[in-house]
Motif scaffolding. Sequence first.
Motif, short mmCIF file in Angstrom:
data_model
loop_
_atom_site.label_atom_id
_atom_site.label_comp_id
_atom_site.label_asym_id
_atom_site.label_seq_id
_atom_site.Cartn_x
_atom_site.Cartn_y
_atom_site.Cartn_z
N GLY A 1 39.81 40.53 33.32
CA GLY A 1 41.02 40.87 32.58
C GLY A 1 42.33 40.64 33.30
N HIS A 2 42.27 40.11 34.52
CA HIS A 2 43.51 39.84 35.26
C HIS A 2 44.10 38.50 34.80
N HIS A 3 45.42 38.45 34.78
CA HIS A 3 46.11 37.26 34.30
C HIS A 3 45.97 36.09 35.28
N LEU B 1 37.98 37.13 38.61
CA LEU B 1 39.16 37.98 38.38
C LEU B 1 39.70 37.85 36.96
N THR B 2 39.74 36.63 36.43
CA THR B 2 40.25 36.46 35.06
C THR B 2 39.26 37.03 34.04
N HIS C 1 47.48 36.99 38.89
CA HIS C 1 48.41 38.11 39.08
C HIS C 1 47.63 39.41 39.25
N ASP C 2 48.09 40.24 40.20
CA ASP C 2 47.48 41.56 40.31
C ASP C 2 47.97 42.43 39.16
N PRO C 3 47.51 43.66 39.04
CA PRO C 3 47.91 44.48 37.90
C PRO C 3 49.41 44.73 37.77
N ASP C 4 50.15 44.61 38.88
CA ASP C 4 51.60 44.80 38.82
C ASP C 4 52.36 43.49 38.67
N GLY C 5 51.64 42.40 38.53
CA GLY C 5 52.28 41.10 38.37
C GLY C 5 52.54 40.36 39.66
#
Length: 131
Positions: free
Chosen positions: A96-98, A92-93, A116-120
């Motif tokens: 590009g996911h945080h 996932l990281t 974090h998902d795309p919305d945080g």
Amino acid sequence: MTPHFDLIGLIVTDMGRTLEFYRRLGLPVPAGAEHEPHVEITLDSGLRLAWDTVDTIRGFDPGYTPPSGGPRAALAFRCADPAEVDRWYADLTAAGHHGHLPPFDAFWGQRYAVVHDPDGTPVDLFAPLTP
């Protein structure tokens, strides 16, 4: 194998008030649970719902600050084993996911990580340390 969606966790500032709300909605929250820092129930579907106080969260994430205007919930996905936690976190990281908390062996007996998902929204990845 893909992770198995297992738990919805909510972070609360007033456990008693929160549990009373969910009891009103018919959830089987045990009596006396309002005095606990972590409360967890299993829904009829098998999905678990849990509530943690801010202090409980800060016990393993000292920098935690309650969001203002952002998400107040986290989704948790059970992985097959500790290596899967590491693999999914890396996958996932790398996409590009945080990555919020890299995988670690938690004191409660799980391999644990947070992305974090795309919305945080925090998405927890976990697996028991022992079968």
